[in-house]
Design an enzyme around this catalytic site. Sequence first.
Site, PDB file in Angstrom:
ATOM      1  N   ASP A  99       0.831  -1.216   0.000  1.00 54.56           N
ATOM      2  CA  ASP A  99       0.000   0.000   0.000  1.00 54.56           C
ATOM      3  C   ASP A  99       0.862   1.261   0.000  1.00 54.56           C
ATOM      4  O   ASP A  99       0.671   2.164  -0.808  1.00 54.56           O
ATOM      5  CB  ASP A  99      -0.981   0.008   1.184  1.00 54.56           C
ATOM      6  CG  ASP A  99      -0.318  -0.254   2.539  1.00 54.56           C
ATOM      7  OD1 ASP A  99       0.925  -0.430   2.589  1.00 54.56           O
ATOM      8  OD2 ASP A  99      -1.044  -0.279   3.552  1.00 54.56           O
ATOM      9  N   PHE A 151      -0.324  11.470   7.304  1.00 58.15           N
ATOM     10  CA  PHE A 151      -0.890  10.161   7.593  1.00 58.15           C
ATOM     11  C   PHE A 151      -2.180  10.006   6.797  1.00 58.15           C
ATOM     12  O   PHE A 151      -3.100  10.807   6.934  1.00 58.15           O
ATOM     13  CB  PHE A 151      -1.160   9.983   9.086  1.00 58.15           C
ATOM     14  CG  PHE A 151      -1.494   8.562   9.424  1.00 58.15           C
ATOM     15  CD1 PHE A 151      -0.491   7.621   9.606  1.00 58.15           C
ATOM     16  CD2 PHE A 151      -2.814   8.161   9.524  1.00 58.15           C
ATOM     17  CE1 PHE A 151      -0.797   6.301   9.883  1.00 58.15           C
ATOM     18  CE2 PHE A 151      -3.136   6.837   9.810  1.00 58.15           C
ATOM     19  CZ  PHE A 151      -2.129   5.906   9.985  1.00 58.15           C
ATOM     20  N   ARG A 164     -10.711   1.636   6.193  1.00 59.13           N
ATOM     21  CA  ARG A 164     -10.177   0.892   5.044  1.00 59.13           C
ATOM     22  C   ARG A 164     -11.106   0.946   3.837  1.00 59.13           C
ATOM     23  O   ARG A 164     -10.668   0.858   2.699  1.00 59.13           O
ATOM     24  CB  ARG A 164      -9.943  -0.585   5.400  1.00 59.13           C
ATOM     25  CG  ARG A 164      -8.804  -0.825   6.370  1.00 59.13           C
ATOM     26  CD  ARG A 164      -8.463  -2.312   6.400  1.00 59.13           C
ATOM     27  NE  ARG A 164      -7.660  -2.686   7.550  1.00 59.13           N
ATOM     28  CZ  ARG A 164      -6.329  -2.556   7.635  1.00 59.13           C
ATOM     29  NH1 ARG A 164      -5.662  -2.042   6.620  1.00 59.13           N
ATOM     30  NH2 ARG A 164      -5.677  -2.930   8.714  1.00 59.13           N
TER      31      ARG A 164
HETATM   32  P1  5GP Z   1       7.443   1.212   6.582  1.00 61.82           P
HETATM   33  O1  5GP Z   1       8.014  -0.081   7.045  1.00 61.82           O
HETATM   34  O2  5GP Z   1       7.805   1.565   5.160  1.00 61.82           O
HETATM   35  O3  5GP Z   1       7.738   2.343   7.535  1.00 61.82           O
HETATM   36  O4  5GP Z   1       5.905   1.107   6.732  1.00 61.82           O
HETATM   37  C1  5GP Z   1       5.073   0.583   5.798  1.00 61.82           C
HETATM   38  C2  5GP Z   1       3.736   0.305   6.418  1.00 61.82           C
HETATM   39  O5  5GP Z   1       3.388   1.312   7.383  1.00 61.82           O
HETATM   40  C3  5GP Z   1       2.666   0.368   5.382  1.00 61.82           C
HETATM   41  O6  5GP Z   1       2.454  -0.894   4.779  1.00 61.82           O
HETATM   42  C4  5GP Z   1       1.461   0.817   6.188  1.00 61.82           C
HETATM   43  O7  5GP Z   1       0.837  -0.302   6.747  1.00 61.82           O
HETATM   44  C5  5GP Z   1       2.039   1.660   7.289  1.00 61.82           C
HETATM   45  N1  5GP Z   1       1.948   3.102   6.973  1.00 61.82           N
HETATM   46  C6  5GP Z   1       2.946   3.950   6.660  1.00 61.82           C
HETATM   47  N2  5GP Z   1       2.486   5.196   6.420  1.00 61.82           N
HETATM   48  C7  5GP Z   1       1.147   5.123   6.587  1.00 61.82           C
HETATM   49  C8  5GP Z   1       0.086   6.084   6.449  1.00 61.82           C
HETATM   50  O8  5GP Z   1       0.240   7.264   6.122  1.00 61.82           O
HETATM   51  N3  5GP Z   1      -1.177   5.601   6.678  1.00 61.82           N
HETATM   52  C9  5GP Z   1      -1.422   4.312   7.047  1.00 61.82           C
HETATM   53  N4  5GP Z   1      -2.695   3.982   7.243  1.00 61.82           N
HETATM   54  N5  5GP Z   1      -0.451   3.390   7.166  1.00 61.82           N
HETATM   55  C10 5GP Z   1       0.815   3.794   6.937  1.00 61.82           C
END
Ligand code: 5GP
Length: 177
Positions: A99, A151, A164
């Site tokens: 995502d 976010f 979602r």
């Molecule tokens: P990373 O390991 O790259 O920091 O995090 C990836 C995961 O963090 C994504 O798959 C998602 O689940 C969550 N995430 C990161 N930024 C956001 C955001 O702005 N909104 C939401 N809902 N989830 C996020």
Amino acid sequence: MNNPTLRVMISDAEIDKRIHELGEKITEDYKDGDLVLVGILKGAFIFVADLARAINRPVRLDFMGISSYGKGKTTSGEVKVTKDLDASIEGANVIIVEDIVDTGVTLSYLIGQLHNRKPRSIRIAALLDKPDRRLRPVQVSYTGFTIPDEFVVGYGLDYAEDYRGLKDICILSDGAT
Ligand code: 5GP
């Protein structure tokens, strides 16, 4: 969150258009061989469903469950596999369908894991990319949208399991701040 407010960042029509462009590109890039889309649960469940239908060639689908955020908005830095792939990916072209790439911690961990299973190739498709917060370098071959450090929820993305089902990608903020 005291008084959550939602503001549309990317509309469902824009998402739809961009996913069709990504699907065309993937169709061109993979002329032969098995192509497996590995959707990362839960956030990518809508994206992978739409992307699979925008690709004009046979694809296989598999899923991995990963949890790294707990119930809040900030990463715990820990990656936990909550569901593994059902089938072998040995010899297959794999596209990890995520995502959003934020710090890159989740994807760099996953790529390491999946490389050990001897696929023919691995690439990443991410609907959203927040490059400002990157801690680990990850190469995303198919990016939907590059966004600022906000976010976001909707189109599969949650906040504490809510939102979602929203059609648009929205900025979630605390109205009090
Ligand atoms: P990373 O390991 O790259 O920091 O995090 C990836 C995961 O963090 C994504 O798959 C998602 O689940 C969550 N995430 C990161 N930024 C956001 C955001 O702005 N909104 C939401 N809902 N989830 C996020």
